[in-house]
Design a protein around this motif. Sequence first.
Motif, PDB file in Angstrom:
ATOM      1  N   GLU A 142       0.785  -1.250  -0.106  1.00 17.63           N
ATOM      2  CA  GLU A 142      -0.027  -0.249  -0.171  1.00 17.63           C
ATOM      3  C   GLU A 142       0.838   1.353   0.047  1.00 17.63           C
ATOM      4  OE1 GLU A 142      -2.640  -0.340   3.358  1.00 17.63           O
ATOM      5  OE2 GLU A 142      -3.810  -1.984   2.441  1.00 17.63           O
ATOM      6  N   LEU A 143       2.002   1.161   0.813  1.00 20.14           N
ATOM      7  CA  LEU A 143       2.683   2.433   0.698  1.00 20.14           C
ATOM      8  C   LEU A 143       3.630   2.791  -0.650  1.00 20.14           C
ATOM      9  CD1 LEU A 143       4.973   1.682   4.042  1.00 20.14           C
ATOM     10  CD2 LEU A 143       3.037   3.445   3.756  1.00 20.14           C
ATOM     11  N   GLU A 144       3.881   1.591  -1.288  1.00 20.78           N
ATOM     12  CA  GLU A 144       4.354   1.593  -2.655  1.00 20.78           C
ATOM     13  C   GLU A 144       3.395   2.376  -3.685  1.00 20.78           C
ATOM     14  OE1 GLU A 144       5.987  -1.875  -4.258  1.00 20.78           O
ATOM     15  OE2 GLU A 144       7.791  -1.836  -3.001  1.00 20.78           O
ATOM     16  N   GLU A 145       2.165   1.680  -3.598  1.00 19.87           N
ATOM     17  CA  GLU A 145       0.915   2.074  -4.536  1.00 19.87           C
ATOM     18  C   GLU A 145       0.827   3.677  -4.366  1.00 19.87           C
ATOM     19  OE1 GLU A 145      -3.573   0.955  -5.690  1.00 19.87           O
ATOM     20  OE2 GLU A 145      -2.517  -0.054  -4.277  1.00 19.87           O
ATOM     21  N   GLN A 146       0.703   4.070  -3.208  1.00 18.19           N
ATOM     22  CA  GLN A 146       0.344   5.411  -2.677  1.00 18.19           C
ATOM     23  C   GLN A 146       1.384   6.356  -3.215  1.00 18.19           C
ATOM     24  OE1 GLN A 146      -2.594   6.069  -1.806  1.00 18.19           O
ATOM     25  NE2 GLN A 146      -2.665   8.288  -1.234  1.00 18.19           N
ATOM     26  N   ALA A 147       2.546   5.949  -2.993  1.00 17.59           N
ATOM     27  CA  ALA A 147       3.892   6.812  -3.260  1.00 17.59           C
ATOM     28  C   ALA A 147       4.047   6.854  -4.721  1.00 17.59           C
ATOM     29  CB  ALA A 147       5.136   6.157  -2.686  1.00 17.59           C
ATOM     30  N   TYR A 148       3.790   5.757  -5.680  1.00 17.36           N
ATOM     31  CA  TYR A 148       3.726   5.710  -6.900  1.00 17.36           C
ATOM     32  C   TYR A 148       2.564   6.812  -7.562  1.00 17.36           C
ATOM     33  CZ  TYR A 148       3.342   4.454 -11.808  1.00 17.36           C
ATOM     34  OH  TYR A 148       3.183   4.374 -13.268  1.00 17.36           O
ATOM     35  N   HIS A 149       1.184   6.715  -6.711  1.00 12.89           N
ATOM     36  CA  HIS A 149       0.203   7.601  -7.313  1.00 12.89           C
ATOM     37  C   HIS A 149       0.560   9.017  -7.227  1.00 12.89           C
ATOM     38  CE1 HIS A 149      -3.857   9.077  -7.768  1.00 12.89           C
ATOM     39  NE2 HIS A 149      -3.671   9.643  -6.626  1.00 12.89           N
ATOM     40  N   PHE A 150       1.328   9.528  -5.860  1.00  9.32           N
ATOM     41  CA  PHE A 150       1.562  10.901  -5.885  1.00  9.32           C
ATOM     42  C   PHE A 150       2.608  11.131  -6.791  1.00  9.32           C
ATOM     43  CE2 PHE A 150       0.262  10.247  -1.003  1.00  9.32           C
ATOM     44  CZ  PHE A 150      -0.977  10.714  -1.331  1.00  9.32           C
ATOM     45  N   LEU A 188       0.955  11.712 -10.481  1.00  8.78           N
ATOM     46  CA  LEU A 188       0.406  12.986 -10.359  1.00  8.78           C
ATOM     47  C   LEU A 188       1.459  14.280 -10.814  1.00  8.78           C
ATOM     48  CD1 LEU A 188      -2.387  12.858  -7.732  1.00  8.78           C
ATOM     49  CD2 LEU A 188      -2.427  12.404  -9.946  1.00  8.78           C
ATOM     50  N   ARG A 189       2.278  14.255  -9.878  1.00  3.66           N
ATOM     51  CA  ARG A 189       3.196  15.472 -10.041  1.00  3.66           C
ATOM     52  C   ARG A 189       3.988  15.360 -11.588  1.00  3.66           C
ATOM     53  NH1 ARG A 189       4.596  13.946  -4.684  1.00  3.66           N
ATOM     54  NH2 ARG A 189       6.412  12.678  -5.297  1.00  3.66           N
ATOM     55  N   LEU A 190       4.499  14.193 -11.819  1.00  3.41           N
ATOM     56  CA  LEU A 190       5.101  13.787 -13.284  1.00  3.41           C
ATOM     57  C   LEU A 190       3.941  14.241 -14.447  1.00  3.41           C
ATOM     58  CD1 LEU A 190       7.309  10.634 -13.017  1.00  3.41           C
ATOM     59  CD2 LEU A 190       7.879  13.148 -13.137  1.00  3.41           C
ATOM     60  N   ALA A 191       2.730  14.082 -14.339  1.00  2.00           N
ATOM     61  CA  ALA A 191       1.657  14.460 -15.090  1.00  2.00           C
ATOM     62  C   ALA A 191       1.661  15.892 -15.203  1.00  2.00           C
ATOM     63  CB  ALA A 191       0.266  13.630 -14.751  1.00  2.00           C
ATOM     64  N   ASP A 192       1.923  16.750 -14.040  1.00  3.72           N
ATOM     65  CA  ASP A 192       1.857  18.123 -14.477  1.00  3.72           C
ATOM     66  C   ASP A 192       3.031  18.489 -14.956  1.00  3.72           C
ATOM     67  OD1 ASP A 192      -0.515  18.227 -12.900  1.00  3.72           O
ATOM     68  OD2 ASP A 192       0.459  18.539 -10.820  1.00  3.72           O
ATOM     69  N   ARG A 193       4.151  17.837 -14.960  1.00  7.86           N
ATOM     70  CA  ARG A 193       5.295  18.448 -15.790  1.00  7.86           C
ATOM     71  C   ARG A 193       5.179  17.733 -17.438  1.00  7.86           C
ATOM     72  NH1 ARG A 193       7.783  21.290 -12.991  1.00  7.86           N
ATOM     73  NH2 ARG A 193       9.458  21.374 -14.540  1.00  7.86           N
ATOM     74  N   GLY A 194       4.209  16.879 -17.691  1.00  5.18           N
ATOM     75  CA  GLY A 194       4.256  16.561 -19.088  1.00  5.18           C
ATOM     76  C   GLY A 194       4.786  15.181 -19.232  1.00  5.18           C
ATOM     77  N   PHE A 195       4.616  14.305 -18.083  1.00  5.64           N
ATOM     78  CA  PHE A 195       5.109  12.958 -18.309  1.00  5.64           C
ATOM     79  C   PHE A 195       3.704  12.229 -17.942  1.00  5.64           C
ATOM     80  CE2 PHE A 195       8.889  14.902 -16.919  1.00  5.64           C
ATOM     81  CZ  PHE A 195       9.923  14.497 -17.317  1.00  5.64           C
ATOM     82  N   PRO A 196       3.252  11.603 -18.878  1.00 12.13           N
ATOM     83  CA  PRO A 196       1.995  10.774 -18.898  1.00 12.13           C
ATOM     84  C   PRO A 196       2.395   9.523 -17.977  1.00 12.13           C
ATOM     85  CG  PRO A 196       2.983  10.372 -20.946  1.00 12.13           C
ATOM     86  CD  PRO A 196       3.615  11.497 -20.148  1.00 12.13           C
ATOM     87  N   ASP A 197       1.023   8.750 -17.540  1.00 14.85           N
ATOM     88  CA  ASP A 197       1.038   7.573 -17.143  1.00 14.85           C
ATOM     89  C   ASP A 197       1.522   6.668 -18.107  1.00 14.85           C
ATOM     90  OD1 ASP A 197      -0.815   4.851 -16.960  1.00 14.85           O
ATOM     91  OD2 ASP A 197       0.022   5.289 -14.883  1.00 14.85           O
ATOM     92  N   TYR A 198       2.133   5.331 -17.578  1.00 22.08           N
ATOM     93  CA  TYR A 198       2.707   4.462 -18.384  1.00 22.08           C
ATOM     94  C   TYR A 198       1.712   4.126 -19.552  1.00 22.08           C
ATOM     95  CZ  TYR A 198       4.741   0.066 -20.273  1.00 22.08           C
ATOM     96  OH  TYR A 198       5.050  -1.261 -21.034  1.00 22.08           O
ATOM     97  N   PHE A 199       0.543   3.628 -19.224  1.00 18.16           N
ATOM     98  CA  PHE A 199      -0.371   3.209 -20.172  1.00 18.16           C
ATOM     99  C   PHE A 199      -0.826   4.167 -21.116  1.00 18.16           C
ATOM    100  CE2 PHE A 199      -0.355   0.195 -16.519  1.00 18.16           C
ATOM    101  CZ  PHE A 199      -0.022  -0.815 -17.074  1.00 18.16           C
ATOM    102  N   ASP A 200      -1.135   5.286 -20.634  1.00 18.03           N
ATOM    103  CA  ASP A 200      -1.540   6.514 -21.570  1.00 18.03           C
ATOM    104  C   ASP A 200      -0.464   6.983 -22.646  1.00 18.03           C
ATOM    105  OD1 ASP A 200      -3.845   6.626 -20.039  1.00 18.03           O
ATOM    106  OD2 ASP A 200      -3.328   8.213 -18.841  1.00 18.03           O
ATOM    107  N   ALA A 201       0.759   6.730 -22.186  1.00 18.68           N
ATOM    108  CA  ALA A 201       1.780   7.095 -22.977  1.00 18.68           C
ATOM    109  C   ALA A 201       2.067   6.061 -24.369  1.00 18.68           C
ATOM    110  CB  ALA A 201       3.205   6.925 -22.241  1.00 18.68           C
ATOM    111  N   GLN A 202       1.578   4.893 -24.123  1.00 21.18           N
ATOM    112  CA  GLN A 202       1.469   3.885 -25.338  1.00 21.18           C
ATOM    113  C   GLN A 202       0.984   4.581 -26.501  1.00 21.18           C
ATOM    114  OE1 GLN A 202       3.600   1.147 -25.022  1.00 21.18           O
ATOM    115  NE2 GLN A 202       3.861   2.186 -22.813  1.00 21.18           N
TER     116      GLN A 202
END
Length: 537
Positions: free
Chosen positions: A166-174, A177-191
């Motif tokens: 759960e800690l890993e999942e929550q940290a990855y989620h946060f 979100l920050r990377l998305a704000d900087r132009g880095f999409p989610d892995y699956f969206d980036a495909q």
Amino acid sequence: ILSAPEAERLVQSFAPETLFYTLKEIGVADAGDLLSLAVPEQIRSLFDLDCWDKDRPNLGRMREWIEALSEAGRLRMAEGLMELDLELVSLLLRQYIRVHRLSDPQDSPDAPSDRFVQFDENYLIEFIRHDAIHAHILEFLEETFERDYNYFTGLLDEIYWGVEAELEEQAYHFRSLRLADRGFPDYFDAQSVFAYLSPQNFLQIRAQYPPPIRDGLDDNEVLPPGMAPAIPDLENSLFNAALTAGFAAQGKRQLRSEMATVSNQVLVARSVDFGDLEAVRVAVEMTHNYMNLALEHLAGGDLKTAIEHLRDSHLQQLFRLGVSLTIDLRKRAEMVVAKLGLATDRVREIPYLDPPYREAIAGFMQRQPQFFGGLDRDGSVVMRDFRSMRDLHLGYALVEQIDAVPELFKALLMLDIAAPGFRAQIAGYDIRLSQILLTALARYALDGRLAIEPIEAHRLEQARAAIMTAGARPARLNDGFKQRVGEALRARLDESARRRTADFVNSCLNMIEEDLAEIDPAKPIDPRFIRSLLIRK
């Protein structure tokens, strides 16, 4: 940077990506001086970019950054780590400490006292790992206890109660979100950046989207941050020429930012390690190459037309068009391989194809088609991206040559190279199609018969005399042999078939000419050094 009059202000003005790649260039081990000038938000971005393997935190990288941060002093290190997500810090500290709650009578540790540290009456901290950053972890805990007791207790509770998954999942989620704000999409969206887009219908597809804004930006307008060097310095690039010649400063800024955004999508889609500078460079160059390929396709090499298309097309659309052009080549190659009676997933198992045909087809058939450098005739044997329409034209020409080969062998030699029987007959032997064809032509020059019969070793000098010019070296194919080859082809192939097979035949003739050109006609020929003919032992 460090010698600048206002070094701290300068470092803090850097975009996190700029600071990240600057530190990577000098090496994390030597990054302490610059890190001492960075703000905590920049530190958090460094961990976001470098301390993850897809959706898993890379604790080894975290330890490297903590060692570098420690050189900036205990205060700066604590400020930087406290800016990280509590879940990520908890995951790291779980490797070093075990938390005991003194209020829990069942939690009574039994271990040597030198392993324990107690800051208050609520918690007892047991150190379970000692390495290079063990002392820094202790300093961090001391600093958080003194500066922010709420943070300190929250961290220890997270370590005590938290579930690692759960800690890993929550940290990855946060982090996502920050990377998305900087132009880095989610892995699956980036495909989606590699999704096929019909080249024939590109203009109609483009017309369905609002056109991009190029030169209409206000001077004070903030562009999305870019991660990587947006436009590589590649020679003879129509994309770079159109960018330079067709746009004012604001348009260039906008295009470079958009280029960086697409590059970010490629990096995420290909799971490129942001900290691997060479891998990042390759991905950014690939982004440019596909866009340049698409622009050449649309503009036909004309600069003015290229500028118009660059003005009217979103760069992601250009990238997808470039990718799709190579996918079309792969589909054509798959058809040709199937025509040879082979499974498309076993294309590397075509031993009878000569270089560079075998290597080129293997490159075209990859999931992301690659261009074989040997087609450039510069001695390269590596696979690379398609960079221009020239590469694509060479690819199609080579595929068409291979497509015509079965027709050539069936008409000229009555040999079906697509049949399972043929593959079974040559299995286990190092025999290539060029050797079969040239052996039949050599037999025709010797005996007047188009037969696939290996040349007797004692007749090699006679075969050379029938094929090559006499006298000065290097020798060349003689006119009589060329005439006999032409006669055989005209007798068994129609004009269309001769035209389609001409390049393959000529490539084979070049092989035997190169093989025999420097042989001394006054000396016996050693069969071991003849590669272009099948020779009977």
